[in-house]
Design a protein around this motif. Structure first.
Motif, PDB file in Angstrom:
ATOM      1  N   ALA A 134       0.899  -1.264   0.108  1.00 28.89           N
ATOM      2  CA  ALA A 134       0.003   0.037   0.132  1.00 28.89           C
ATOM      3  C   ALA A 134       0.898   1.213   0.129  1.00 28.89           C
ATOM      4  O   ALA A 134       0.536   2.254  -0.704  1.00 28.89           O
ATOM      5  CB  ALA A 134      -1.069  -0.072   1.280  1.00 28.89           C
ATOM      6  N   LEU A 135       1.878   1.335   0.831  1.00 26.01           N
ATOM      7  CA  LEU A 135       2.876   2.408   1.011  1.00 26.01           C
ATOM      8  C   LEU A 135       3.608   2.719  -0.579  1.00 26.01           C
ATOM      9  O   LEU A 135       3.494   3.780  -1.021  1.00 26.01           O
ATOM     10  CB  LEU A 135       3.936   2.412   1.945  1.00 26.01           C
ATOM     11  N   ALA A 136       4.082   1.587  -1.084  1.00 22.82           N
ATOM     12  CA  ALA A 136       4.895   1.483  -2.165  1.00 22.82           C
ATOM     13  C   ALA A 136       3.872   2.238  -3.347  1.00 22.82           C
ATOM     14  O   ALA A 136       4.241   3.070  -4.269  1.00 22.82           O
ATOM     15  CB  ALA A 136       5.343   0.022  -2.749  1.00 22.82           C
ATOM     16  N   ARG A 137       2.719   1.851  -3.215  1.00 21.30           N
ATOM     17  CA  ARG A 137       1.769   2.406  -4.483  1.00 21.30           C
ATOM     18  C   ARG A 137       1.592   3.903  -4.329  1.00 21.30           C
ATOM     19  O   ARG A 137       1.380   4.491  -5.470  1.00 21.30           O
ATOM     20  CB  ARG A 137       0.513   1.571  -4.396  1.00 21.30           C
ATOM     21  N   ALA A 138       1.812   4.232  -3.061  1.00 19.44           N
ATOM     22  CA  ALA A 138       1.736   5.778  -3.062  1.00 19.44           C
ATOM     23  C   ALA A 138       3.214   6.474  -3.273  1.00 19.44           C
ATOM     24  O   ALA A 138       3.367   7.619  -2.882  1.00 19.44           O
ATOM     25  CB  ALA A 138       1.245   6.043  -1.557  1.00 19.44           C
ATOM     26  N   GLY A 139       4.078   5.449  -3.663  1.00 21.86           N
ATOM     27  CA  GLY A 139       5.570   6.331  -3.627  1.00 21.86           C
ATOM     28  C   GLY A 139       6.474   6.400  -2.553  1.00 21.86           C
ATOM     29  O   GLY A 139       7.375   6.929  -2.521  1.00 21.86           O
ATOM     30  N   ILE A 140       6.032   5.771  -1.375  1.00 16.73           N
ATOM     31  CA  ILE A 140       6.771   5.751  -0.378  1.00 16.73           C
ATOM     32  C   ILE A 140       7.759   4.499  -0.222  1.00 16.73           C
ATOM     33  O   ILE A 140       7.461   3.687  -0.719  1.00 16.73           O
ATOM     34  CB  ILE A 140       5.958   5.636   1.082  1.00 16.73           C
ATOM     35  N   GLY A 212      -6.163  11.565   7.645  1.00 13.86           N
ATOM     36  CA  GLY A 212      -5.562  11.612   6.821  1.00 13.86           C
ATOM     37  C   GLY A 212      -4.172  12.655   6.688  1.00 13.86           C
ATOM     38  O   GLY A 212      -3.493  12.989   5.981  1.00 13.86           O
ATOM     39  N   HIS A 213      -4.163  12.918   7.956  1.00 13.41           N
ATOM     40  CA  HIS A 213      -3.117  14.161   8.535  1.00 13.41           C
ATOM     41  C   HIS A 213      -2.398  13.532   9.848  1.00 13.41           C
ATOM     42  O   HIS A 213      -2.962  12.904  10.562  1.00 13.41           O
ATOM     43  CB  HIS A 213      -3.717  15.435   8.671  1.00 13.41           C
ATOM     44  N   ALA A 214      -1.109  14.019   9.909  1.00 11.85           N
ATOM     45  CA  ALA A 214      -0.321  13.597  11.031  1.00 11.85           C
ATOM     46  C   ALA A 214       0.344  14.754  11.544  1.00 11.85           C
ATOM     47  O   ALA A 214       0.889  15.615  10.746  1.00 11.85           O
ATOM     48  CB  ALA A 214       0.493  12.438  10.611  1.00 11.85           C
ATOM     49  N   PRO A 245      12.959  17.634   7.525  1.00 12.52           N
ATOM     50  CA  PRO A 245      11.934  17.832   6.480  1.00 12.52           C
ATOM     51  C   PRO A 245      11.452  16.304   5.982  1.00 12.52           C
ATOM     52  O   PRO A 245      10.196  16.272   5.683  1.00 12.52           O
ATOM     53  CB  PRO A 245      12.488  18.819   5.447  1.00 12.52           C
ATOM     54  N   ALA A 246      12.431  15.506   6.016  1.00  8.99           N
ATOM     55  CA  ALA A 246      12.347  14.094   5.183  1.00  8.99           C
ATOM     56  C   ALA A 246      11.215  13.473   6.166  1.00  8.99           C
ATOM     57  O   ALA A 246      10.255  12.885   5.668  1.00  8.99           O
ATOM     58  CB  ALA A 246      13.677  13.487   4.732  1.00  8.99           C
ATOM     59  N   HIS A 247      11.647  13.496   7.466  1.00  5.43           N
ATOM     60  CA  HIS A 247      10.776  12.887   8.280  1.00  5.43           C
ATOM     61  C   HIS A 247       9.333  13.276   8.517  1.00  5.43           C
ATOM     62  O   HIS A 247       8.406  12.608   8.434  1.00  5.43           O
ATOM     63  CB  HIS A 247      11.360  12.744   9.678  1.00  5.43           C
ATOM     64  N   GLU A 248       9.230  14.489   8.264  1.00  9.71           N
ATOM     65  CA  GLU A 248       7.858  15.361   8.500  1.00  9.71           C
ATOM     66  C   GLU A 248       6.962  14.909   7.279  1.00  9.71           C
ATOM     67  O   GLU A 248       5.917  14.637   7.373  1.00  9.71           O
ATOM     68  CB  GLU A 248       8.177  16.521   8.592  1.00  9.71           C
ATOM     69  N   ARG A 249       7.669  14.799   6.082  1.00 13.39           N
ATOM     70  CA  ARG A 249       7.017  14.443   4.707  1.00 13.39           C
ATOM     71  C   ARG A 249       6.438  13.137   5.021  1.00 13.39           C
ATOM     72  O   ARG A 249       5.578  12.896   4.386  1.00 13.39           O
ATOM     73  CB  ARG A 249       7.931  14.897   3.574  1.00 13.39           C
ATOM     74  N   LEU A 250       7.299  12.174   5.389  1.00 11.74           N
ATOM     75  CA  LEU A 250       7.025  10.971   5.284  1.00 11.74           C
ATOM     76  C   LEU A 250       5.940  10.723   6.140  1.00 11.74           C
ATOM     77  O   LEU A 250       4.905   9.721   5.973  1.00 11.74           O
ATOM     78  CB  LEU A 250       8.221  10.216   6.046  1.00 11.74           C
ATOM     79  N   THR A 272      18.584   5.977   5.933  1.00 10.25           N
ATOM     80  CA  THR A 272      19.716   5.667   5.162  1.00 10.25           C
ATOM     81  C   THR A 272      20.144   6.912   4.366  1.00 10.25           C
ATOM     82  O   THR A 272      19.645   8.079   4.557  1.00 10.25           O
ATOM     83  CB  THR A 272      19.138   4.640   3.844  1.00 10.25           C
ATOM     84  N   ASP A 273      21.402   7.064   3.748  1.00 12.11           N
ATOM     85  CA  ASP A 273      21.932   8.207   3.151  1.00 12.11           C
ATOM     86  C   ASP A 273      21.020   8.550   2.137  1.00 12.11           C
ATOM     87  O   ASP A 273      21.054   9.894   1.652  1.00 12.11           O
ATOM     88  CB  ASP A 273      23.341   7.604   2.282  1.00 12.11           C
ATOM     89  N   ASP A 274      20.107   7.727   1.504  1.00 11.97           N
ATOM     90  CA  ASP A 274      19.013   8.087   0.491  1.00 11.97           C
ATOM     91  C   ASP A 274      17.713   8.535   1.336  1.00 11.97           C
ATOM     92  O   ASP A 274      16.692   8.862   0.517  1.00 11.97           O
ATOM     93  CB  ASP A 274      18.836   7.135  -0.454  1.00 11.97           C
ATOM     94  N   GLY A 275      17.752   8.557   2.536  1.00 16.47           N
ATOM     95  CA  GLY A 275      16.430   8.960   3.112  1.00 16.47           C
ATOM     96  C   GLY A 275      15.850   7.945   4.000  1.00 16.47           C
ATOM     97  O   GLY A 275      16.322   6.717   4.004  1.00 16.47           O
ATOM     98  N   PRO A 276      14.564   7.944   4.721  1.00  7.11           N
ATOM     99  CA  PRO A 276      14.059   6.911   5.520  1.00  7.11           C
ATOM    100  C   PRO A 276      13.395   5.986   4.690  1.00  7.11           C
ATOM    101  O   PRO A 276      12.714   6.321   3.804  1.00  7.11           O
ATOM    102  CB  PRO A 276      12.830   7.813   6.477  1.00  7.11           C
ATOM    103  N   VAL A 277      13.421   4.871   5.165  1.00  8.50           N
ATOM    104  CA  VAL A 277      12.913   3.602   4.445  1.00  8.50           C
ATOM    105  C   VAL A 277      12.019   2.903   5.279  1.00  8.50           C
ATOM    106  O   VAL A 277      12.367   2.428   6.395  1.00  8.50           O
ATOM    107  CB  VAL A 277      13.770   2.624   3.845  1.00  8.50           C
ATOM    108  N   VAL A 278      10.642   2.802   5.146  1.00  5.97           N
ATOM    109  CA  VAL A 278       9.931   2.233   6.167  1.00  5.97           C
ATOM    110  C   VAL A 278       9.843   0.835   6.258  1.00  5.97           C
ATOM    111  O   VAL A 278       9.907  -0.027   5.251  1.00  5.97           O
ATOM    112  CB  VAL A 278       8.173   2.584   5.632  1.00  5.97           C
TER     113      VAL A 278
END
Length: 333
Positions: A134-140, A212-214, A245-250, A272-278
């Motif tokens: 589900a998350l991958a379909r949303a581009g996460i 839908g908000h966090a 900002p990357a954490h907040e966007r996630l 990771t060096d490329d950002g957070p991976v769930v």
């Protein structure tokens, strides 16, 4: 007008009344129960109910009214008795075996406001593989999950194998290579997933969600222990990592993707060096959230009620780091 809040934590509340109680689970359960009772008892004009497995020590807050559970046969009646009196219910239970989703569905069927994620979202988040899709379909960015031992990709390095519906580090194995991961899947067919071991820092975040908000409440370090390939969570450094900002966007993207998330939600991820991976989502209060009151001053139950009734989330605060020690770390993973 007086309100009645039913705070239920599965381990301390008799969910395992006729089964052995592992000390580590009982301790974590008591931490979560007592943190929530503290928050509920601080609400004005509020009666607080909880269930109590009589084998365990009493809650740290004797002002809460306790319904004793002495054996498994009495659990359902005790839970329903509390539901009958409650104006709102907060449930903390493992996702394993659909327990959390089933309890959430009981609250919904009783027509009581649930101060947590709805049953459908809890059922989805109980499966690490379904959540990842589900998350991958949303581009996460998510860790890939594999279930077929014969089609594991040829990825070098260590692998992880764990239950698809486990909670946290429950029965998590770190294995040296793809072949060992495939063997572990064959040894326990169905219900387990394999993942490449991703290099980076093991972290979690605490969210408060509504519609839908966090709001991102804290970003935490996870101290893992490797005991002969069995990975356990030894400690949590809550609020130890400044939110980026990357954490907040996630956080916001997860809430938008799963709008049934409500109230306290935990997210495990690898930085990771490329950002957070769930890694996974806990559709409930997690152990790190026990320290949020001291870290941020936010009363989780008051904030969840405000979110449910008014659609309003609290302003984020810079946490004062707190440490929760769960078990001795023999070897950091």
């Amino acid at each position: 007008m007086n309100q009645c809040i039913f705070v239920f934590e599965f381990i301390t509340g008799g969910g395992l009344a006729s089964a052995p109680l592992p000390p580590s689970l009982a301790r974590e359960g008591a931490l979560m129960r007592d943190a929530l009772l503290r928050d509920a008892l601080d609400l004005p004009d509020t009666t607080v109910l909880t269930l109590h497995d009589t084998r365990l020590d009493l809650p740290a807050h004797p002002e809460a009214e306790r319904i004793p559970v002495t054996e498994a046969a009495r659990f359902d009646a005790a839970f329903d008795a509390a539901l009958t009196r409650a104006d709102a219910v907060l449930v903390v239970a493992p996702e394993t075996g659909g327990v959390l989703a089933a309890l959430a569905a009981r609250v919904e069927a009783a027509g009581r406001p649930l101060l947590g994620c709805d049953s459908a979202t809890s059922a989805l988040a109980a499966s690490k593989s379904r959540t990842a899709r589900a998350l991958a379909r949303a581009g996460i960015a998510v860790l890939p999950h594999y279930t077929d031992p014969d089609t594991l990709p040829d990825i070098l390095g260590a692998w992880a194998v764990k239950p698809d519906d486990g909670a946290g580090c429950d029965d998590l194995q770190r294995l040296p290579d793809r072949a060992a991961a495939a063997e572990a899947l064959r040894a326990a067919p169905g219900g387990r997933v394999a993942q490449p071991w991703l290099e980076g820092e093991a972290c979690s975040m605490n969210l408060l969600c509504v519609r839908g908000h966090a709001v991102l409440l804290s970003v935490n370090r996870q101290v893992l222990a490797d005991n002969g390939g069995r990975i356990t969570l030894a400690a949590l450094a809550v609020g130890d990592i400044p939110a980026s900002p990357a954490h907040e966007r996630l956080a916001e993207r997860i809430a938008a993707t799963l709008p049934g998330l409500l109230g306290p939600v935990g997210v495990d991820f690898v930085d990771t060096d490329d950002g957070p991976v769930v890694v996974e989502i806990n559709p409930r209060m997690s152990t790190s959230a026990c320290a949020l009151r001291d870290a941020t001053g936010i009363n989780l139950i008051a904030a969840t009620l405000d979110a449910l009734q008014r659609g309003r989330l609290p302003e984020p605060a810079t946490p004062r780091p707190q440490r929760i020690v769960l078990a001795p770390a023999r070897e950091a993973a």
